[in-house]
Design an enzyme around this catalytic site. Structure first.
Site, PDB file in Angstrom:
ATOM      1  N   HIS A 230       0.698  -1.342   0.010  1.00  0.00           N
ATOM      2  CA  HIS A 230      -0.011   0.171  -0.031  1.00  0.00           C
ATOM      3  C   HIS A 230       0.978   1.130   0.480  1.00  0.00           C
ATOM      4  O   HIS A 230       1.954   1.240   0.732  1.00  0.00           O
ATOM      5  CB  HIS A 230      -1.186   0.206   0.664  1.00  0.00           C
ATOM      6  CG  HIS A 230      -2.367   0.494   1.286  1.00  0.00           C
ATOM      7  ND1 HIS A 230      -1.742   2.397   1.434  1.00  0.00           N
ATOM      8  CD2 HIS A 230      -2.921   0.403   0.933  1.00  0.00           C
ATOM      9  CE1 HIS A 230      -2.982   2.839   1.078  1.00  0.00           C
ATOM     10  NE2 HIS A 230      -4.309   1.901   0.245  1.00  0.00           N
TER      11      HIS A 230
ATOM     12  N   ASP B 183      -8.210  -5.916   0.077  1.00  0.00           N
ATOM     13  CA  ASP B 183      -8.445  -5.688  -0.938  1.00  0.00           C
ATOM     14  C   ASP B 183      -7.888  -7.495  -0.845  1.00  0.00           C
ATOM     15  O   ASP B 183      -7.812  -8.734  -1.809  1.00  0.00           O
ATOM     16  CB  ASP B 183      -8.066  -5.170  -2.585  1.00  0.00           C
ATOM     17  CG  ASP B 183      -9.215  -4.425  -2.243  1.00  0.00           C
ATOM     18  OD1 ASP B 183     -10.239  -4.678  -2.120  1.00  0.00           O
ATOM     19  OD2 ASP B 183      -8.993  -2.946  -3.344  1.00  0.00           O
TER      20      ASP B 183
HETATM   21  N1  CMC Z   1       4.296  -7.358  -5.201  1.00  0.00           N
HETATM   22  C1  CMC Z   1       5.684  -7.201  -5.297  1.00  0.00           C
HETATM   23  N2  CMC Z   1       6.475  -6.734  -5.286  1.00  0.00           N
HETATM   24  C2  CMC Z   1       5.594  -5.173  -4.104  1.00  0.00           C
HETATM   25  C3  CMC Z   1       4.585  -5.353  -4.255  1.00  0.00           C
HETATM   26  C4  CMC Z   1       3.688  -6.307  -4.287  1.00  0.00           C
HETATM   27  N3  CMC Z   1       2.613  -6.726  -4.337  1.00  0.00           N
HETATM   28  N4  CMC Z   1       3.677  -3.900  -3.218  1.00  0.00           N
HETATM   29  C5  CMC Z   1       5.258  -3.595  -4.291  1.00  0.00           C
HETATM   30  N5  CMC Z   1       6.173  -4.350  -4.384  1.00  0.00           N
HETATM   31  C6  CMC Z   1       7.624  -3.536  -4.335  1.00  0.00           C
HETATM   32  C7  CMC Z   1       7.586  -2.985  -5.661  1.00  0.00           C
HETATM   33  O1  CMC Z   1       7.933  -3.863  -6.975  1.00  0.00           O
HETATM   34  C8  CMC Z   1       8.544  -1.775  -5.542  1.00  0.00           C
HETATM   35  O2  CMC Z   1      10.059  -2.029  -5.136  1.00  0.00           O
HETATM   36  P1  CMC Z   1      11.414  -1.683  -5.633  1.00  0.00           P
HETATM   37  O3  CMC Z   1      11.869  -0.383  -4.290  1.00  0.00           O
HETATM   38  O4  CMC Z   1      12.864  -2.792  -5.110  1.00  0.00           O
HETATM   39  O5  CMC Z   1      11.194  -0.835  -7.036  1.00  0.00           O
HETATM   40  C9  CMC Z   1       8.573  -1.122  -3.570  1.00  0.00           C
HETATM   41  O6  CMC Z   1       7.842  -2.806  -3.377  1.00  0.00           O
HETATM   42  C10 CMC Z   1       7.520  -0.603  -3.597  1.00  0.00           C
HETATM   43  O7  CMC Z   1       6.688  -0.658  -4.286  1.00  0.00           O
HETATM   44  P2  CMC Z   1       5.910   0.420  -5.106  1.00  0.00           P
HETATM   45  O8  CMC Z   1       4.972   0.475  -6.300  1.00  0.00           O
HETATM   46  O9  CMC Z   1       7.346   2.404  -5.361  1.00  0.00           O
HETATM   47  O10 CMC Z   1       4.504   1.382  -4.512  1.00  0.00           O
HETATM   48  P3  CMC Z   1       3.526   2.256  -4.783  1.00  0.00           P
HETATM   49  O11 CMC Z   1       3.389   2.733  -3.272  1.00  0.00           O
HETATM   50  O12 CMC Z   1       3.447   3.094  -5.774  1.00  0.00           O
HETATM   51  O13 CMC Z   1       2.342   1.172  -4.631  1.00  0.00           O
HETATM   52  C11 CMC Z   1       0.348  -0.376  -4.792  1.00  0.00           C
HETATM   53  C12 CMC Z   1       1.059   0.635  -4.114  1.00  0.00           C
HETATM   54  C13 CMC Z   1      -0.704  -0.826  -3.702  1.00  0.00           C
HETATM   55  C14 CMC Z   1       0.008   0.360  -5.845  1.00  0.00           C
HETATM   56  C15 CMC Z   1       1.554  -1.248  -4.630  1.00  0.00           C
HETATM   57  O14 CMC Z   1       2.362  -2.181  -3.567  1.00  0.00           O
HETATM   58  C16 CMC Z   1       1.035  -2.699  -5.526  1.00  0.00           C
HETATM   59  O15 CMC Z   1       1.201  -2.915  -6.782  1.00  0.00           O
HETATM   60  N6  CMC Z   1       0.519  -3.557  -4.579  1.00  0.00           N
HETATM   61  C17 CMC Z   1      -0.447  -4.833  -5.716  1.00  0.00           C
HETATM   62  C18 CMC Z   1      -2.118  -4.043  -5.637  1.00  0.00           C
HETATM   63  C19 CMC Z   1      -3.154  -3.431  -5.587  1.00  0.00           C
HETATM   64  O16 CMC Z   1      -3.131  -4.698  -4.060  1.00  0.00           O
HETATM   65  N7  CMC Z   1      -3.455  -2.812  -4.952  1.00  0.00           N
HETATM   66  C20 CMC Z   1      -4.583  -2.591  -3.550  1.00  0.00           C
HETATM   67  C21 CMC Z   1      -3.953  -1.235  -3.194  1.00  0.00           C
HETATM   68  S1  CMC Z   1      -5.126  -0.743  -1.287  1.00  0.00           S
HETATM   69  C22 CMC Z   1      -7.302  -1.009  -2.148  1.00  0.00           C
HETATM   70  C23 CMC Z   1      -7.041   0.559  -2.439  1.00  0.00           C
HETATM   71  O17 CMC Z   1      -6.746   1.225  -2.301  1.00  0.00           O
HETATM   72  O18 CMC Z   1      -7.111   0.837  -3.873  1.00  0.00           O
END
Ligand code: CMC
Length: 432
Positions: free
Chosen positions: A308, A367
């Protein structure tokens, strides 16, 4: 509020930039950087807005480090344990918990607005039956501005109120109509003697040829899910509603923009993506392989329902919903739902012990579990994000109302860092 001025000076001129620090009631203060471009000729740069506050808000507070979520100061755990979605909707919109009289009046008003203008049914018939319900719902909500002319003058408080009650009341009816259209079943009219969540279940699952009894545990589970999803401060879809709304567009269009933003798998579409992922994983012996894929930098696969932007310790909504998952599956679960939940729990345990997920603070989010509950209630995957949209509508409305009344609101217009070609001359096509 105690507002302080930061001493940030221009290194060349030594001039104080007079940037103001504005303190928050809870959480980080902000630095008002509006003078920066004027004084210094530079923009701030923050892709994804991870360090940028775009407004002052009184609605929802999140502490991502501590796993805290509060609506108008009330912890989500207390609201989940004692409140109803309609009471939470009132709280989010009007700022205080209602008295009994206020709650009855609000609830009655929502019940009175559930029916759709009959012409809407013609819109549904314009869609093929295999249209994704999110596409239908965002399209139909955008169309509402063509029908309800008594609620599109955003400067008129009475219009804003009618709009708010109308969209909160009709979004379940629209969602259920989209579902019925996809099933090629007749549309079911709302029954206003039912509460909000029971009415939605009735519109989703009853058919004119038989009787349908709402299962109390199903209504209770929906009520809980809707409370947990009702608002989440300046997330992607809410910021979209605010940004679209800041141009002064009619509010139905702003909400429709929010629904479109919610659809993405990184946001509200994650609940559908979690079930797809669990089905793909299939059984325990494949978990290690999928966890490895999620960790592989060269593989775009992510563990859906994990991570998140704000919660870096745990998602308090996930803790609450996990318990409900157990209860729903015990009482309503079909045989095929339980193995999926068990697989989810196993995957959760393996990921939580894995150093990659620990170091990156990746925990299950709301989720990770919501789809399992929806599935046990008989709601198909394509409707999961629609269910999220129903619940989040009240948050979008509350945030939109706050934005419209905020004297600091200006049309949202981010700037950019241009990295394209510098000026060059047009080349005639024969010379290219
Ligand atoms: N699985 C594997 N690696 C992950 C994941 C994951 N689910 N989420 C983040 N990472 C890694 C990512 O690859 C990155 O690694 P590095 O620093 O080595 O490049 C690091 O963790 C930080 O990730 P980010 O994408 O920069 O983080 P963000 O804050 O931009 O993204 C997120 C947050 C929720 C979009 C992301 O964690 C994700 O894609 N999760 C899966 C989708 C998901 O479950 N979304 C629902 C969110 S809760 C409901 C809502 O509020 O809508």
């Amino acid at each position: 509020m105690n507002e302080k001025t930061f001493k940030i000076t221009n290194q060349e001129s030594g001039k104080d930039l007079g940037l103001e620090r504005k303190d928050a009631v809870l959480g980080p203060s902000v630095v008002d950087i509006t003078a920066l471009y004027r004084e210094q000729g530079v923009f701030t740069y923050d892709p994804g807005f991870g360090a940028t506050a775009c407004c002052s808000s009184t609605i929802t507070y999140i502490d991502g480090e501590q796993g805290v979520l509060m609506y108008r100061g009330y912890p989500i755990e207390q609201l989940a344990a004692h409140s109803t979605y309609i009471e939470v909707a009132y709280l989010l919109m009007y700022g205080e918990l209602p008295t009994q009289e206020e709650l009855t009046g609000f609830d009655q008003s929502i019940r009175n607005h559930t029916m759709l203008n009959e012409s809407f049914l013609r819109f549904f018939n314009g869609f093929d039956h295999d249209a994704h319900p999110m596409a239908m719902v965002s399209g139909i909500v955008a169309c509402m501005s063509a029908f309800y002319h008594d609620s599109t003058d955003i400067q008129d408080a009475a219009h804003r109120d009618v709009f708010a009650h109308r969209i909160i009341a009709k979004i379940p009816t629209i969602a259920a109509a989209a579902f019925k259209h996809s099933l090629k079943q007749p549309f079911v009219y709302p029954k206003n003697e039912l509460d909000y969540c029971s009415n939605l279940l009735h519109m989703l699952f009853s058919v004119p040829t038989g009787s349908y009894e709402v299962d109390p545990i199903a209504a209770e589970a929906l009520n809980l899910l809707f409370i947990l999803h009702a608002d989440h401060e300046q997330n992607c879809s809410t910021s979209t509603v605010r940004l679209a709304g800041s141009s002064g567009t009619n509010p139905y269009s702003a909400i429709s923009a929010g629904i479109s933003a919610l659809w993405g798998p990184a946001h509200g579409g994650a609940n559908e993506a979690v079930i797809n992922m669990l089905e793909e994983v299939g059984s325990s012996e494949n978990i290690t392989q999928y966890v490895a894929k999620a960790k592989d930098k060269n593989d775009p696969f992510r563990l859906m329902g994990f991570g998140h932007r704000v919660y870096k310790n745990h998602d308090p909504r996930a803790t609450i919903i996990r318990k409900m998952c157990h209860r729903v599956l015990e009482k309503l679960g079909r045989e095929q739902d339980t193995p999926l939940f068990e697989l989810a729990l196993e995957l959760e345990q393996i990921a939580l012990k894995d150093s990659y997920f620990i170091e990156k603070n990746l925990y299950p989010n709301v989720d990770f579990y919501s789809g399992i509950i929806y599935q046990a209630l008989g709601i198909p995957k394509s409707m999961f994000t629609v269910m999220f949209a129903i619940a989040r509508t009240v948050g979008w409305v509350a945030q939109w109302r706050e934005m419209v009344r905020d004297p600091e609101t200006r049309i949202g217009r981010p700037r950019q860092r241009y990295i394209g070609p510098a000026e060059r001359n047009y080349i005639p096509i024969t010379n290219r």
